[in-house]
Enzyme design. Structure first.
Site, PDB file in Angstrom:
ATOM      1  N   ARG A 197       0.857  -1.193   0.000  1.00 14.37           N
ATOM      2  CA  ARG A 197       0.000   0.000   0.000  1.00 14.37           C
ATOM      3  C   ARG A 197       0.888   1.236   0.000  1.00 14.37           C
ATOM      4  NH1 ARG A 197      -3.851  -2.364   4.833  1.00 14.37           N
ATOM      5  NH2 ARG A 197      -4.800  -4.052   3.626  1.00 14.37           N
ATOM      6  N   ASP A 213       2.080   4.970  -0.102  1.00 15.40           N
ATOM      7  CA  ASP A 213       1.461   6.148   0.492  1.00 15.40           C
ATOM      8  C   ASP A 213       1.130   7.195  -0.568  1.00 15.40           C
ATOM      9  OD1 ASP A 213       1.923   5.032   3.073  1.00 15.40           O
ATOM     10  OD2 ASP A 213       3.991   5.744   2.982  1.00 15.40           O
ATOM     11  N   ARG A 261      10.976   6.054   4.147  1.00  6.30           N
ATOM     12  CA  ARG A 261      11.124   7.508   4.200  1.00  6.30           C
ATOM     13  C   ARG A 261      11.762   7.961   5.516  1.00  6.30           C
ATOM     14  NH1 ARG A 261       5.169   9.247   2.990  1.00  6.30           N
ATOM     15  NH2 ARG A 261       6.031  11.337   3.444  1.00  6.30           N
TER      16      ARG A 261
END
Length: 268
Positions: free
Chosen positions: A73, A75, A220
């Site tokens: 999934r 972002d 990230r």
């Protein structure tokens, strides 16, 4: 033709028609520019998600509701070059015809690279054994006009040697709770990262990650933390303490979504 024979032929024809339209499982490889999307996962009342766009097109093609399952999934704002998904479809179209139909009706920033019939048991998420992500920074003083949607422009040039030293502490199987952006995570935060490669080519500074799986925002946050090491704001050795702390507040900033791209999903 005798009534009994006629009935037998009729039954065989009905059976053949049923078999033609039985649901088959299809594996799809996709690429997309995530700039204007809210991420992969469909959201109630929102029509700008990758999963939602794919399901709209396939439901239109088959004239029935279709669920598309993704390998992960991504972002909002994150891109993909090799996302894998699967869906069960009732269609007489060939694999190439399904691909072409999807590419005809999908937005121009989503492309279907390949469609292949898969085994009935194939599940794009549960069967995935590894993923490769790449985060790209721009370290040139002149701003990137044409790459601006796909790179993070750093304020200074980080020290690559320091970042590589720090990355060594992060490779392997660890509890990455400090690098998880979901404060309500109830499942295990233990993951295995077997590659962190940092490379510079001209104005591009890339961080390539490979692992069995990644937590929400993990890549990230890893990138933001390594950049802080490169800026001299924390030491490479502090990674050990950071892993042991299991506190998100201890790690670095979350690098912007636009620099992240899913390159590949691995299967046996």
């Amino acid at each position: 033709m005798a009534p009994r024979n006629f009935f037998a032929v009729f039954c065989i024809r009905r059976l053949c028609a049923t078999l033609v339209y039985m649901k088959s499982n299809y594996k799809m490889t996709l690429s997309y520019d995530g700039t204007r999307y809210l991420g992969w996962e469909r959201q109630p009342g929102k029509d700008n998600t990758i999963q939602g766009k794919l399901e709209q097109v396939l439901s239109r093609m088959t004239d029935r509701e279709v669920e598309v399952i993704g390998a992960g999934r991504t972002d909002a704002g994150v891109h993909a070059r090799g996302m894998v998904a699967n869906a069960r479809l009732e269609t007489e179209r060939t694999e190439e015809e399904i691909r072409d139909y999807m590419n005809l009706y999908l937005p121009e920033d989503i492309a279907v690279l390949e469609v292949r019939r898969a085994s009935d048991r194939f599940h794009s998420r549960y069967n995935a054994i590894g993923k490769t992500y790449r985060y790209t920074c721009w370290v040139d003083p002149v701003k990137p006009v044409f790459d601006r949607k796909y790179v993070y422009v750093t304020q200074e040039v980080p020290d690559e040697a320091r970042m590589r030293e720090a990355a060594e502490y992060l490779i392997g199987e660890h509890d990455f709770a400090s690098f998880c952006g979901n404060p309500h995570m109830k499942k295990s935060t233990v993951r295995r990262v077997d590659l962190i490669e940092i490379a510079r080519e001209g104005p591009y500074l890339t961080f390539t990650y490979h692992g069995t799986g990644f937590l929400q925002y993990m890549v990230r946050i890893l990138t933001g933390t390594l950049l802080e090491v490169g800026y001299g704001e924390r030491s490479p050795e502090s990674m050990e303490e950071l892993l042991a702390a299991r506190e998100r507040a201890k790690a670095g900033f979350t690098a912007p979504a636009k620099g992240l791209c899913l390159l590949k999903v691995d299967y046996d």
